[in-house]
Design a protein around this motif. Sequence first.
Motif, PDB file in Angstrom:
ATOM      1  N   THR A  83       1.463 -24.280  36.644  1.00 47.17           N
ATOM      2  CA  THR A  83       2.265 -24.725  35.509  1.00 47.17           C
ATOM      3  C   THR A  83       2.407 -23.572  34.521  1.00 47.17           C
ATOM      4  OG1 THR A  83       1.502 -27.006  35.751  1.00 47.17           O
ATOM      5  CG2 THR A  83       2.444 -26.385  33.623  1.00 47.17           C
ATOM      6  N   THR A  85       4.237 -22.352  30.673  1.00 42.67           N
ATOM      7  CA  THR A  85       4.951 -22.684  29.443  1.00 42.67           C
ATOM      8  C   THR A  85       5.909 -21.549  29.122  1.00 42.67           C
ATOM      9  OG1 THR A  85       3.110 -23.997  28.575  1.00 42.67           O
ATOM     10  CG2 THR A  85       4.736 -23.196  26.986  1.00 42.67           C
ATOM     11  N   VAL A  86       7.175 -21.870  28.972  1.00 35.48           N
ATOM     12  CA  VAL A  86       8.206 -20.881  28.665  1.00 35.48           C
ATOM     13  C   VAL A  86       8.652 -21.088  27.224  1.00 35.48           C
ATOM     14  CG1 VAL A  86      10.477 -19.968  29.262  1.00 35.48           C
ATOM     15  CG2 VAL A  86       8.966 -20.831  31.069  1.00 35.48           C
ATOM     16  N   SER A  98       9.102 -25.101  26.695  1.00 33.22           N
ATOM     17  CA  SER A  98       9.211 -26.103  27.743  1.00 33.22           C
ATOM     18  C   SER A  98       8.161 -25.808  28.806  1.00 33.22           C
ATOM     19  CB  SER A  98      10.606 -26.093  28.371  1.00 33.22           C
ATOM     20  OG  SER A  98      10.886 -24.834  28.963  1.00 33.22           O
ATOM     21  N   SER A  99       7.828 -26.827  29.586  1.00 33.35           N
ATOM     22  CA  SER A  99       6.835 -26.694  30.654  1.00 33.35           C
ATOM     23  C   SER A  99       7.547 -26.670  31.997  1.00 33.35           C
ATOM     24  CB  SER A  99       5.845 -27.853  30.600  1.00 33.35           C
ATOM     25  OG  SER A  99       4.874 -27.729  31.615  1.00 33.35           O
ATOM     26  N   VAL A 100       7.074 -25.784  32.898  1.00 32.24           N
ATOM     27  CA  VAL A 100       7.702 -25.599  34.202  1.00 32.24           C
ATOM     28  C   VAL A 100       6.630 -25.628  35.275  1.00 32.24           C
ATOM     29  CG1 VAL A 100       9.079 -24.046  35.642  1.00 32.24           C
ATOM     30  CG2 VAL A 100       9.504 -24.161  33.175  1.00 32.24           C
ATOM     31  N   SER A 101       6.877 -26.359  36.368  1.00 30.33           N
ATOM     32  CA  SER A 101       5.975 -26.369  37.521  1.00 30.33           C
ATOM     33  C   SER A 101       6.563 -25.475  38.615  1.00 30.33           C
ATOM     34  CB  SER A 101       5.790 -27.791  38.053  1.00 30.33           C
ATOM     35  OG  SER A 101       5.150 -28.605  37.092  1.00 30.33           O
ATOM     36  N   VAL A 102       5.694 -24.660  39.231  1.00 33.62           N
ATOM     37  CA  VAL A 102       6.126 -23.762  40.305  1.00 33.62           C
ATOM     38  C   VAL A 102       5.306 -24.084  41.547  1.00 33.62           C
ATOM     39  CG1 VAL A 102       6.504 -21.369  40.997  1.00 33.62           C
ATOM     40  CG2 VAL A 102       6.556 -21.991  38.553  1.00 33.62           C
ATOM     41  N   THR A 108      10.469 -20.255  40.913  1.00 36.59           N
ATOM     42  CA  THR A 108      11.272 -21.209  40.154  1.00 36.59           C
ATOM     43  C   THR A 108      12.107 -20.441  39.143  1.00 36.59           C
ATOM     44  OG1 THR A 108       9.727 -23.056  40.410  1.00 36.59           O
ATOM     45  CG2 THR A 108      11.179 -23.117  38.495  1.00 36.59           C
ATOM     46  N   VAL A 110      14.413 -20.488  35.613  1.00 37.11           N
ATOM     47  CA  VAL A 110      14.555 -21.203  34.343  1.00 37.11           C
ATOM     48  C   VAL A 110      15.698 -20.564  33.565  1.00 37.11           C
ATOM     49  CG1 VAL A 110      13.385 -21.839  32.192  1.00 37.11           C
ATOM     50  CG2 VAL A 110      12.072 -21.656  34.323  1.00 37.11           C
ATOM     51  N   VAL A 125       6.343 -16.155  28.764  1.00 37.36           N
ATOM     52  CA  VAL A 125       5.939 -17.067  29.834  1.00 37.36           C
ATOM     53  C   VAL A 125       4.421 -17.019  29.957  1.00 37.36           C
ATOM     54  CG1 VAL A 125       6.150 -17.652  32.279  1.00 37.36           C
ATOM     55  CG2 VAL A 125       8.115 -16.687  31.045  1.00 37.36           C
TER      56      VAL A 125
END
Length: 468
Positions: A83, A85-86, A98-102, A108, A110, A125
């Motif tokens: 996970t 955070t961007v 925002s939070s992103v799962s890879v 991934t 964004v 990031v």
Amino acid sequence: MTLRQLILLVAAVSAVLALIFVDGRSTIAPIDVAEEKTQEVAMPLVSSADMLATSWFCPGVPGNDDGINSAIAIANPSDAEITATVTLLSSGQAPVSSSVSVPARSKTLVDARGGISSTFVSALVEILGSVGTVEQLISHPAGSVVTLCANRPSAEWYFADGFTGADSIEQIVLTNPFSDATVVDISFVTSETERTPANLQGFVIPPQSVITLSMDEQGARNEPVLAVSVRASSGMLIAGRSQHYLGQGRLGYSMSLGASALSTQWSFPDGEKIDGNSEQLVIYNPTKIDRSLSVVFINGSDSANSLEPAVVTAPAGRVTLLNTANIPGLPAGYYGIVISTNDLVDEGGVVVEQVVNRRIGNSVGTSVLLGAPTGAASTVWSAPSGVSAGLADSLVVLNATPVEGFVTVSQVGPAGTVALSGLESIAVPASGVVVVAVPAGLPQSEIVIQSTVQVVVQRLLSRGNDLV
């Protein structure tokens, strides 16, 4: 027809180079690619030492032109989902997170702007509880660009090359990701003099913001030589350089990080002496003493290795230009370049960038590459955004050691890291360079280069847009 642009690969990213990442991971956004003509651009890689980073600081993407697309690529080399955070930073606006799962062994993409309208938008990031690598991608009408994000901020940044000739646009993008203001002193050097504008001394970058300086507005319009120094008296920052070349022998677009430190040695895997192309080494000495430099050309052949090093004096506070076409006896073809200081003084060193203009028909494409600094060579390199498969020179590997090495090129995917057929054991001669063709038809995923000796690697990527 193809056009190549150069960018080095480095083992120590340290918020500096557009180079290959050793054991780093990431991917390129599905940016629109023109199919009639492609340009090849040497892109950044990451070394194994930098793969352990959990925070990445991107230099910024244009944020007020809907004709320019951009993305942040986050690569996950591990066997488990991560996970991140961007946080997007801009000018005069609050940060947007925002939070992103890879997923495991994947990448991934964004949106690098996130709907923000600003001259430039930069990204921080933060990868939580694991590691990964990050690049930013820009699809510009003058050419697509991939730029490695920095794994740490710095209190100093240097740009050896700069160009505002023919009203070309150079912008220095300053990002302060912290909650306190950063104060910097900015100076620049032209072909005639060094300038320290009063309005750029004690210059304040507000907390969590991005400030853009157009160099023509700072008194550096129509300058063929333009080096820039950014030194913080309080705090740290990230500094990038956006360049849109419009004439006087240069065309195209680039976005790159500066050098976050001086170095006593700089290496370039992909030197080329080819009809129709020009190659120039731009040496910036921001210190107060003159420096003596040796320039060594390496390609493993007797003719190249028998050349005496070129000796260059880099005057204090000035920019020195070396056109490799003027080196007597330099053989045609590929070669590596290593530039080292000769004098043993404790002044930090210099900054060197390589400028290559490649002619395609009646047009020219310009690429600018920051070299790999002292200690950057590594036994593992990664191209998070992959390479342009099917090119005859997808990868260029420089072995500056006196020992022959062997290189394995692998790709990361659902089955893990798997060696590519025919590229399991490529010989790299001692003091030599090898050019590697990556087979066509591969998916666009991370490429890993492993070597039995320490090397520096550079990749080439198709830019996909005609030059403007």
